[in-house]
Design a protein around this motif. Structure first.
Motif, PDB file in Angstrom:
ATOM      1  N   LYS A 126       1.139  -5.993 -42.276  1.00  0.00           N
ATOM      2  CA  LYS A 126       2.345  -6.465 -42.964  1.00  0.00           C
ATOM      3  C   LYS A 126       2.032  -7.031 -44.346  1.00  0.00           C
ATOM      4  N   THR A 127       0.870  -7.647 -44.480  1.00  0.00           N
ATOM      5  CA  THR A 127       0.478  -8.143 -45.803  1.00  0.00           C
ATOM      6  C   THR A 127       0.461  -7.000 -46.809  1.00  0.00           C
ATOM      7  N   PHE A 128      -0.095  -5.877 -46.370  1.00  0.00           N
ATOM      8  CA  PHE A 128      -0.243  -4.763 -47.315  1.00  0.00           C
ATOM      9  C   PHE A 128       1.066  -4.001 -47.513  1.00  0.00           C
ATOM     10  N   VAL A 129       1.891  -3.987 -46.484  1.00  0.00           N
ATOM     11  CA  VAL A 129       3.202  -3.364 -46.656  1.00  0.00           C
ATOM     12  C   VAL A 129       3.994  -4.211 -47.652  1.00  0.00           C
ATOM     13  N   LYS A 130       3.910  -5.513 -47.470  1.00  0.00           N
ATOM     14  CA  LYS A 130       4.631  -6.425 -48.377  1.00  0.00           C
ATOM     15  C   LYS A 130       4.153  -6.222 -49.821  1.00  0.00           C
ATOM     16  N   LYS A 131       2.842  -6.042 -49.946  1.00  0.00           N
ATOM     17  CA  LYS A 131       2.278  -5.845 -51.282  1.00  0.00           C
ATOM     18  C   LYS A 131       2.875  -4.574 -51.920  1.00  0.00           C
ATOM     19  N   LEU A 132       2.903  -3.508 -51.123  1.00  0.00           N
ATOM     20  CA  LEU A 132       3.457  -2.260 -51.668  1.00  0.00           C
ATOM     21  C   LEU A 132       4.922  -2.439 -52.054  1.00  0.00           C
ATOM     22  N   SER A 134       6.348  -5.189 -52.934  1.00  0.00           N
ATOM     23  CA  SER A 134       6.428  -6.051 -54.123  1.00  0.00           C
ATOM     24  C   SER A 134       6.045  -5.288 -55.398  1.00  0.00           C
ATOM     25  N   GLU A 135       5.373  -4.184 -55.236  1.00  0.00           N
ATOM     26  CA  GLU A 135       4.997  -3.366 -56.408  1.00  0.00           C
ATOM     27  C   GLU A 135       5.952  -2.193 -56.615  1.00  0.00           C
ATOM     28  N   GLY A 136       6.988  -2.164 -55.798  1.00  0.00           N
ATOM     29  CA  GLY A 136       7.958  -1.075 -55.922  1.00  0.00           C
ATOM     30  C   GLY A 136       7.457   0.246 -55.355  1.00  0.00           C
ATOM     31  N   LYS A 137       6.442   0.181 -54.485  1.00  0.00           N
ATOM     32  CA  LYS A 137       5.870   1.418 -53.931  1.00  0.00           C
ATOM     33  C   LYS A 137       6.329   1.698 -52.495  1.00  0.00           C
ATOM     34  N   ALA A 138       7.119   0.798 -51.957  1.00  0.00           N
ATOM     35  CA  ALA A 138       7.634   1.003 -50.604  1.00  0.00           C
ATOM     36  C   ALA A 138       8.968   0.271 -50.506  1.00  0.00           C
ATOM     37  N   TYR A 139       9.764   0.648 -49.525  1.00  0.00           N
ATOM     38  CA  TYR A 139      11.117   0.039 -49.458  1.00  0.00           C
ATOM     39  C   TYR A 139      11.640   0.052 -48.025  1.00  0.00           C
TER      40      TYR A 139
END
Ligand code: GLU
Length: 551
Positions: A126-132, A134-139
């Motif tokens: 989840k940390t890395f999903v959140k990171k993506l 926050s960078e506009g790379k996932a939604y």
């Protein structure tokens, strides 16, 4: 769009940063060139040859380079989990000599890169999903099953590629407010990766087994986090193999299709991807059609590892067989180094074939014969006993009660330049020597047709009268020759072949009557030795039994 706010909105509970995990799982301190490999099975309870095949590659690559081979349990698909599956797996692989340096163990786990069960790594993913996000790379995507089914139907109708991409990725650009409202309303969502890929562009990668592979980029907004807060295989693979510092990903060729997704995810994360080693699916020649096909769980019992355990295949033989089909030069190496430890073979991915690998039980059996022919009687006995203890307790009891005798039995024609190659696997070995036990003795072959019933009775009678346990092998056989010639059989097969009309048969037919009476079979190892092991009483009892049966 304020992606940071979006990320906070959907993952308020995630407090750790990506750096936190990077620090928590530092680069491994290993010698130059050391390989880190992993086996990532799902705990479905079914362990198949493919698992062992892959595990052997993992183990060889790591061990030969002074690296690490670990076991990660890929249990993000809750539906497939079977109780006790992990222990079955560990035990099943342990039998074939596969031991992990790190990862899940029978009762917990060892190593600094855990947890090694994906279901326990949700916070990390989840940390890395959140990171993506926050960078506009996932939604977050709130599309319902019905909506997706509807899209699929439309795509089918209009002959479009199926999936969530381009205009079909409807929630790609939802506004913050809408996301907020949906979440407040308790709507469930998955997180999708926002693909920038285009099918017109190609990605390429050097696969250690297949060489350079080029494929179109991925254009699908694939799911990375499911509704249950667990990642999909794609995302878990990328995060885990990065943080666990895997250098070589050995997996089946069925994953080749998703390689563009994985490369894209590694790039989005800003990580280097590991070296991929996509191995072959195991094929066989179909008994009915004669065509090559994939081994199937439903049709082929030999696909399950349990098959080899139950029959009692010798672990080293199976390993050597797998090395034979894995590396094209293994057999040659074996011939040049007949007594070397198979683990000394310089295994390499480059020497693996990249087209379907043929699995052939006959070849396995041949290798088993060679391997077992080199084992001592003591080793055969211990192996036989441990197999019987697991699968045939009654046979284990007999083996234990007759230890000394069985050691002599297993020693018949062992050693020397040309040892007999009769033994293949434990069940067959027991069967092969079963005539030593009255409990298992049965007459399997018929007496030679050259000998009449009366003659057989007479042969057995004379044999018993002249039998002396103290006779050496040649004295013993000389007596059989005498019986043969006294009764009108040629003392030498050669004489009979020259003038068949002069004799009823030859000494071989006479001795075979005795062999069948004693062992129930027309083919056996050296009969004199067999009798020495049986002892006079047992020999006489068998002769009487045969005579009785003739009446
Ligand atoms: N869990 C995957 C499987 O069982 C593992 C694939 C991999 O090794 O990456 O097929």
């Amino acid at each position: 769009m304020d992606y940071k706010r979006l990320a906070e909105l959907i993952f308020p509970e995630v407090k750790e940063s990506a750096e936190h995990w990077e620090r928590r799982y530092p680069e491994r301190n290993l010698p130059e060139g050391a390989k880190v490999t992993r086996l990532g099975p799902s705990p479905t309870g079914y362990i198949h040859l493919g698992n062992l095949y892959g595990a052997l590659i993992d183990e060889r690559l790591a061990k030969q380079s002074g690296g690490v081979c670990f076991l990660r349990i890929e249990d993000t698909d809750e539906k497939r989990e079977v109780e006790g599956a992990v222990n079955m797996l560990l035990e099943g692989l342990d039998y074939f000599g596969i031991h992990f340096d790190e990862g899940v163990t029978a009762d917990s786990e060892i190593g600094d890169y855990g947890p090694y069960r994906q279901s326990e790594r949700s916070a990390i993913y989840k940390t890395f999903v959140k990171k993506l996000v926050s960078e506009g790379k996932a939604y977050p995507c709130f599309m319902s099953e019905e909506e997706i089914t509807e899209i699929r139907a439309y795509q089918e109708e209009n002959k479009l590629n199926s999936g969530v991409y381009g205009e079909f990725a409807r929630h790609r650009n939802l506004g913050l407010e809408e996301v907020e409202t949906r979440i407040a309303a308790g709507e469930e969502f998955v997180v999708r990766f926002k693909s920038e890929g285009d099918l017109k562009n190609y990605v390429s990668v050097d696969d250690a087994i297949r060489g350079k592979i080029s494929m179109p980029e991925n254009d699908q907004d694939i799911v990375i986090l499911k509704k249950n807060d667990l990642p999909t295989y794609h995302f878990a693979h990328v995060v885990d193999d990065h943080l666990m510092r895997t250098t070589h990903v050995v997996r089946g060729e069925e994953w080749l299709g998703s390689l563009p997704v994985h490369l894209q995810l590694f790039e989005a994360m800003g990580w280097e991807h590991p070296i991929y080693c996509h191995n072959n699916v195991l094929m066989k020649i179909d008994e009915e059609t004669g065509a090559r096909r994939k081994l199937s769980k439903r049709k082929d019992p030999e696909l399950g590892l349990g098959y080899y355990r139950e029959l009692g295949y010798y672990p080293q033989a199976v390993r050597e067989y797998l090395l034979t089909i894995l590396n094209s030069d293994y057999e040659e190496w074996r011939m040049a180094n007949p007594d070397a430890d198979p683990d000394d073979f310089p295994f390499s991915c480059e020497k693996m074939s990249s087209s379907g690998t043929l699995f052939d039980v006959e070849k396995l059996n041949d290798i088993s014969k060679d391997v077992l022919a080199k084992k001592s009687a003591e080793e055969i006995y211990e192996f036989e006993l441990s197999w019987a203890k697991d699968y045939e307790p009654e046979k284990a009891r007999l083996l234990e009660e007759n230890r000394e005798k069985m050691l002599r039995v297993f020693d018949i024609d062992r050693g020397g330049d040309k040892p007999r190659k009769d033994f293949i696997y434990a069940q067959q070995i027991f069967e092969f020597v079963s005539y030593f036990f009255d409990e298992y003795f049965k007459v399997e072959d018929e007496f030679p047709s050259e000998c009449s019933k009366e003659d057989i009775e007479e042969i057995l009678k004379r044999y018993k009268e002249t039998y002396d346990e103290a006779d050496g092998s040649s004295e013993w056989f000389a007596k059989i020759r005498t019986i043969a010639s006294d009764m009108g059989y040629a003392a030498k097969p050669r004489d009979y072949k020259k003038n068949p009309e002069e004799y009823k048969g030859h000494v071989g037919h006479v001795s075979n009557c005795i062999r069948i009476a004693l062992t129930g079979r027309s083919v056996s190892p050296d009969l004199w030795t067999i009798q020495q092991i049986m002892g006079k009483d047992a020999v006489f009892a068998r002769l009487d039994r045969a005579a009785e049966a003739l009446k």
